[in-house]
Design a protein around this motif. Structure first.
Motif: not given
Length: 253
Positions: A48-49, A152-157
């Motif tokens: 993520v970072e 985006m990093m955790q919940q994007h499909p």
């Protein structure tokens, strides 16, 4: 499989070594001691970072490509006797112009996708680029990505897809754009090439320090580049192997 009952391994490059080792485990039964980097909940903190840093650096990198597109110099004519010059020779800055068009177009496509997924009001992003200066398009698109990056990093499909070319994982796309821009502006980090011992498995001269696996104790993994072998060792395992190899050579002498 070396997995956790409630958590999933991060799909980022931090787990390339683990994924390869798991493949070898399935194919050959050879166990390993590589632990995966877990997602929080999908992608790990380091990935993520890294994506956050790369998004923050994209505007400056794209601006440098813009400058090359505006003031680039024509490549030297390298035609030889008997060869034909191009009917339409490249104009100065053409390569930069093509690259920035491709990168900015893909970035804006992801922005539109994210805002559509999140049902953001249309005034937050205007797909029609008429009348917008390119610099403003770059700044706005990257700022939008930065503001939605955690989602985006955790919940994007596509957040669970590996970070590979052709996949829709936003982090993988960001990584691809950043690397392409770095290579063009000659800012891509160059790694020293080490002459290494032969691979302990296939005996071929294909061992190399990994360029994309996460570090262990600040040292890179050692991997065999032979696609039929793909042996992976930590730096400490490689040191032990080299010492044993050197002892054998000394005894033989």
């Amino acid at each position: 499989m070396h997995d956790h009952p409630t958590r999933k391994p991060c799909p980022g490059p931090c787990n390339n070594a683990w994924r390869r080792a798991e493949t070898v485990l399935v194919e050959t039964g050879s166990d390993h001691h590589i632990t995966p980097s877990w997602g929080w909940p999908v992608q790990c903190y380091d990935c993520v970072e890294r994506a956050r840093r790369q998004v923050s650096e994209l505007p400056e990198l794209l601006t440098q490509i813009q400058v090359e597109a505006l003031y680039g110099t024509r490549t030297r004519n390298t035609a030889t006797i008997g060869s034909r010059p191009n009917d339409a020779p490249a104009w100065p800055g053409q390569a930069a112009r093509l690259l920035i068009d491709a990168l900015l177009g893909e970035i804006e496509e992801l922005v539109a996708d994210v805002l559509t997924q999140r049902l953001t009001p249309s005034h937050d992003f205007v797909p029609d680029r008429t009348g917008l200066r390119e610099g403003h398009r770059i700044t706005r698109a990257c700022s939008t990505l930065a503001s939605h990056l955690d989602w985006m990093m955790q919940q994007h499909p596509a957040a669970t897809e590996p970070h590979e070319d052709g996949n829709a994982n936003p982090a993988g796309q960001i990584r691809h754009w950043h690397a392409a821009a770095q290579r063009f502006t000659k800012q891509h980090p160059q790694r020293d090439v080490r002459k290494m011992a032969p691979c302990p498995r296939c005996k071929g001269p294909y061992l190399a320090e990994s360029r994309d696996l996460r570090l262990v104790d600040d040292r890179p993994y050692i991997e065999c580049r032979d696609p039929d072998c793909r042996r992976i060792m930590t730096g400490a395992e490689y040191d032990t192997y080299v010492k044993a190899l050197a002892a054998v050579v000394t005894q033989a002498a």
